[in-house]
Scaffold this motif. Structure first.
Motif, PDB file in Angstrom:
ATOM      1  N   SER A  24      53.968  38.681  33.683  1.00  0.00           N
ATOM      2  CA  SER A  24      53.072  39.845  33.756  1.00  0.00           C
ATOM      3  C   SER A  24      53.209  40.711  32.510  1.00  0.00           C
ATOM      4  CB  SER A  24      53.393  40.709  34.987  1.00  0.00           C
ATOM      5  OG  SER A  24      53.214  39.983  36.169  1.00  0.00           O
ATOM      6  N   ILE A  25      54.437  40.931  32.066  1.00  0.00           N
ATOM      7  CA  ILE A  25      54.665  41.768  30.876  1.00  0.00           C
ATOM      8  C   ILE A  25      53.949  41.158  29.676  1.00  0.00           C
ATOM      9  CG2 ILE A  25      56.444  42.495  29.214  1.00  0.00           C
ATOM     10  CD1 ILE A  25      58.367  42.783  31.642  1.00  0.00           C
ATOM     11  N   LYS A  26      54.139  39.835  29.489  1.00  0.00           N
ATOM     12  CA  LYS A  26      53.534  39.173  28.326  1.00  0.00           C
ATOM     13  C   LYS A  26      52.014  39.079  28.481  1.00  0.00           C
ATOM     14  CE  LYS A  26      57.711  36.493  27.572  1.00  0.00           C
ATOM     15  NZ  LYS A  26      58.336  35.272  28.106  1.00  0.00           N
ATOM     16  N   GLY A  27      51.575  38.743  29.702  1.00  0.00           N
ATOM     17  CA  GLY A  27      50.136  38.605  29.949  1.00  0.00           C
ATOM     18  C   GLY A  27      49.414  39.931  29.793  1.00  0.00           C
ATOM     19  N   LEU A  28      50.045  40.994  30.243  1.00  0.00           N
ATOM     20  CA  LEU A  28      49.427  42.316  30.143  1.00  0.00           C
ATOM     21  C   LEU A  28      49.264  42.713  28.673  1.00  0.00           C
ATOM     22  CD1 LEU A  28      48.481  44.782  31.870  1.00  0.00           C
ATOM     23  CD2 LEU A  28      50.737  45.749  31.438  1.00  0.00           C
ATOM     24  N   ASP A  29      50.281  42.415  27.881  1.00  0.00           N
ATOM     25  CA  ASP A  29      50.188  42.733  26.454  1.00  0.00           C
ATOM     26  C   ASP A  29      49.028  41.976  25.791  1.00  0.00           C
ATOM     27  OD1 ASP A  29      52.152  44.622  26.363  1.00  0.00           O
ATOM     28  OD2 ASP A  29      53.700  43.327  25.500  1.00  0.00           O
ATOM     29  N   TRP A  31      46.304  40.905  27.224  1.00  0.00           N
ATOM     30  CA  TRP A  31      45.052  41.471  27.748  1.00  0.00           C
ATOM     31  C   TRP A  31      44.757  42.812  27.063  1.00  0.00           C
ATOM     32  CZ3 TRP A  31      44.475  44.665  32.720  1.00  0.00           C
ATOM     33  CH2 TRP A  31      43.141  44.745  33.117  1.00  0.00           C
ATOM     34  N   CYS A  32      45.779  43.660  26.940  1.00  0.00           N
ATOM     35  CA  CYS A  32      45.607  44.962  26.295  1.00  0.00           C
ATOM     36  C   CYS A  32      45.162  44.784  24.846  1.00  0.00           C
ATOM     37  CB  CYS A  32      46.903  45.774  26.352  1.00  0.00           C
ATOM     38  SG  CYS A  32      47.235  46.456  27.987  1.00  0.00           S
ATOM     39  N   ALA A  33      45.767  43.803  24.164  1.00  0.00           N
ATOM     40  CA  ALA A  33      45.389  43.555  22.775  1.00  0.00           C
ATOM     41  C   ALA A  33      43.911  43.159  22.701  1.00  0.00           C
ATOM     42  CB  ALA A  33      46.276  42.471  22.170  1.00  0.00           C
ATOM     43  N   GLU A  34      43.468  42.314  23.643  1.00  0.00           N
ATOM     44  CA  GLU A  34      42.054  41.903  23.717  1.00  0.00           C
ATOM     45  C   GLU A  34      41.127  43.093  23.918  1.00  0.00           C
ATOM     46  OE1 GLU A  34      42.463  37.836  26.141  1.00  0.00           O
ATOM     47  OE2 GLU A  34      40.852  39.122  26.885  1.00  0.00           O
ATOM     48  N   LEU A  35      41.573  44.024  24.754  1.00  0.00           N
ATOM     49  CA  LEU A  35      40.734  45.179  25.109  1.00  0.00           C
ATOM     50  C   LEU A  35      40.866  46.325  24.110  1.00  0.00           C
ATOM     51  CD1 LEU A  35      41.481  45.396  28.968  1.00  0.00           C
ATOM     52  CD2 LEU A  35      39.388  44.542  27.900  1.00  0.00           C
ATOM     53  N   GLY A  36      41.774  46.160  23.125  1.00  0.00           N
ATOM     54  CA  GLY A  36      41.997  47.241  22.167  1.00  0.00           C
ATOM     55  C   GLY A  36      42.797  48.393  22.751  1.00  0.00           C
ATOM     56  N   LEU A  37      43.588  48.113  23.792  1.00  0.00           N
ATOM     57  CA  LEU A  37      44.431  49.145  24.416  1.00  0.00           C
ATOM     58  C   LEU A  37      45.864  49.008  23.908  1.00  0.00           C
ATOM     59  CD1 LEU A  37      43.202  48.756  28.134  1.00  0.00           C
ATOM     60  CD2 LEU A  37      42.595  50.589  26.528  1.00  0.00           C
ATOM     61  N   THR A  39      49.730  48.214  23.805  1.00  0.00           N
ATOM     62  CA  THR A  39      50.576  47.281  24.569  1.00  0.00           C
ATOM     63  C   THR A  39      51.789  48.059  25.112  1.00  0.00           C
ATOM     64  OG1 THR A  39      51.684  46.653  22.539  1.00  0.00           O
ATOM     65  CG2 THR A  39      49.853  45.256  23.240  1.00  0.00           C
ATOM     66  N   GLY A  40      52.666  47.350  25.837  1.00  0.00           N
ATOM     67  CA  GLY A  40      53.873  48.005  26.357  1.00  0.00           C
ATOM     68  C   GLY A  40      53.601  48.892  27.560  1.00  0.00           C
ATOM     69  N   GLN A  41      52.563  48.565  28.334  1.00  0.00           N
ATOM     70  CA  GLN A  41      52.205  49.428  29.471  1.00  0.00           C
ATOM     71  C   GLN A  41      52.585  48.814  30.816  1.00  0.00           C
ATOM     72  OE1 GLN A  41      48.658  51.916  29.379  1.00  0.00           O
ATOM     73  NE2 GLN A  41      47.800  50.465  27.910  1.00  0.00           N
ATOM     74  N   TYR A  89      39.383  41.790  35.491  1.00  0.00           N
ATOM     75  CA  TYR A  89      40.672  41.330  36.020  1.00  0.00           C
ATOM     76  C   TYR A  89      40.989  39.908  35.528  1.00  0.00           C
ATOM     77  CZ  TYR A  89      44.404  40.123  39.253  1.00  0.00           C
ATOM     78  OH  TYR A  89      45.599  39.721  39.771  1.00  0.00           O
ATOM     79  N   ALA A  90      39.936  39.093  35.391  1.00  0.00           N
ATOM     80  CA  ALA A  90      40.133  37.710  34.926  1.00  0.00           C
ATOM     81  C   ALA A  90      40.793  37.671  33.551  1.00  0.00           C
ATOM     82  CB  ALA A  90      38.797  36.967  34.910  1.00  0.00           C
ATOM     83  N   GLY A  91      40.562  38.707  32.745  1.00  0.00           N
ATOM     84  CA  GLY A  91      41.194  38.780  31.427  1.00  0.00           C
ATOM     85  C   GLY A  91      42.699  38.919  31.548  1.00  0.00           C
ATOM     86  N   PHE A  92      43.152  39.722  32.501  1.00  0.00           N
ATOM     87  CA  PHE A  92      44.598  39.830  32.742  1.00  0.00           C
ATOM     88  C   PHE A  92      45.149  38.480  33.194  1.00  0.00           C
ATOM     89  CE2 PHE A  92      47.808  40.102  36.109  1.00  0.00           C
ATOM     90  CZ  PHE A  92      48.901  40.435  35.313  1.00  0.00           C
ATOM     91  N   ILE A  93      44.428  37.847  34.120  1.00  0.00           N
ATOM     92  CA  ILE A  93      44.911  36.577  34.678  1.00  0.00           C
ATOM     93  C   ILE A  93      45.080  35.514  33.585  1.00  0.00           C
ATOM     94  CG2 ILE A  93      44.225  34.627  36.171  1.00  0.00           C
ATOM     95  CD1 ILE A  93      45.402  36.958  37.676  1.00  0.00           C
ATOM     96  N   ARG A  94      44.163  35.475  32.642  1.00  0.00           N
ATOM     97  CA  ARG A  94      44.284  34.483  31.559  1.00  0.00           C
ATOM     98  C   ARG A  94      45.606  34.655  30.808  1.00  0.00           C
ATOM     99  NH1 ARG A  94      38.749  35.447  30.909  1.00  0.00           N
ATOM    100  NH2 ARG A  94      39.132  37.006  29.286  1.00  0.00           N
ATOM    101  N   GLY A  95      45.932  35.897  30.484  1.00  0.00           N
ATOM    102  CA  GLY A  95      47.189  36.164  29.783  1.00  0.00           C
ATOM    103  C   GLY A  95      48.401  35.869  30.656  1.00  0.00           C
ATOM    104  N   TYR A  96      48.290  36.266  31.915  1.00  0.00           N
ATOM    105  CA  TYR A  96      49.397  36.084  32.882  1.00  0.00           C
ATOM    106  C   TYR A  96      49.692  34.599  33.053  1.00  0.00           C
ATOM    107  CZ  TYR A  96      51.306  36.212  37.742  1.00  0.00           C
ATOM    108  OH  TYR A  96      52.043  36.047  38.889  1.00  0.00           O
ATOM    109  N   GLN A  97      48.640  33.807  33.262  1.00  0.00           N
ATOM    110  CA  GLN A  97      48.915  32.393  33.565  1.00  0.00           C
ATOM    111  C   GLN A  97      49.372  31.614  32.334  1.00  0.00           C
ATOM    112  OE1 GLN A  97      45.422  31.084  35.595  1.00  0.00           O
ATOM    113  NE2 GLN A  97      44.210  30.755  33.753  1.00  0.00           N
TER     114      GLN A  97
END
Ligand SMILES: [Mg+2]
Length: 229
Positions: A24-29, A31-37, A39-41, A89-97
């Motif tokens: 989740s930590i890596k996948g979230l980062d 996803w955040c990078a993709e969204l321009g948000l 990281t580290g959240q 949400y699918a964007g998070f899942i791609r990074g997570y998986q």
């Protein structure tokens, strides 16, 4: 700890056999990078996840809805349609998986339980499709191990039906079954109330309350489990 006198062992999946927090930590980062948000959240994401997943577990909202609400709240886009939120949400899942891995000790522990003649199941609150993908990614598709995704039965842990279903699926009686997991309420307390033995896998993760000193059924690594008759 020695698990003696049990016919069945039920493992939780996320943060018990699979490194859910790490992925989740890596996948979230990603996803955040993709969204321009920024990281580290992860901490904020985990709080939002806990809030919405708990509402699903209490029966207030559906499983797809908790996913959409998490994506909306995390990104601050509260007015998205269901379809837009599902896509987000699918964007998070791609990074997570992309980061799914099993803990080092997961496979040997399952093999030890099977070799000791135990019936083995994976009792998880996640959906079938995602959890099947996870066990494949973690090389946890092992003959004799039953995957029980509770979303299919609308009976998530800690509802009592979750544990009786788990026991039925592996063919053991609750009092002869041990449940092992990282979630105090879902894997330990709920299991104990349903007549199983609940073993707390405590790794000091953010969502984990410290074990009580009097509680004997606590492990900090799967390798501490010894299965005997
Ligand atoms: Mg878990």
């Amino acid at each position: 700890m020695i698990l003696a006198g049990y016919d069945g062992i039920l493992f939780d999946l996320d943060d018990t056999l699979m490194d859910h927090t790490g992925a989740s930590i890596k996948g979230l980062d990603s996803w955040c990078a993709e969204l321009g948000l920024p990281t580290g959240q992860y901490e904020r994401w985990a709080e939002i996840e806990y809030k919405w997943v708990s509402r699903y577990e209490r029966g207030d909202i559906t499983h797809p809805q908790q996913r959409r609400e998490r994506a909306k709240e995390f990104t601050g886009q509260l007015n998205l349609s269901d379809e837009e939120a599902t896509q987000l949400y699918a964007g998070f899942i791609r990074g997570y998986q992309a980061h799914w891995t099993a803990f080092n000790n997961a496979i040997p522990t399952i093999h030890n339980a099977l070799a000791a003649g135990k019936k083995v199941g994976i009792l998880t609150n996640g959906g079938r499709e995602m959890q099947e993908g996870k066990v494949r990614a973690g090389d946890l598709v092992i003959e004799g191990v039953e995957l029980i995704p509770l979303v299919d039965y609308d009976a998530p842990k800690p509802r009592p039906r979750a544990y009786s279903l788990g026991c039925e699926k592996i063919g053991t009686a609750p009092e002869r079954t041990a449940m092992i997991g990282d979630n105090w309420l879902n894997d330990v307390e709920g299991a104990r109330q349903a007549g199983l033995t609940g073993v707390y896998f405590y790794q000091g993760l953010a969502h984990q309350p410290k074990p009580q000193p009097a509680d004997q059924e606590v492990i900090s690594s799967l390798s501490q489990l010894v299965f005997s008759d």
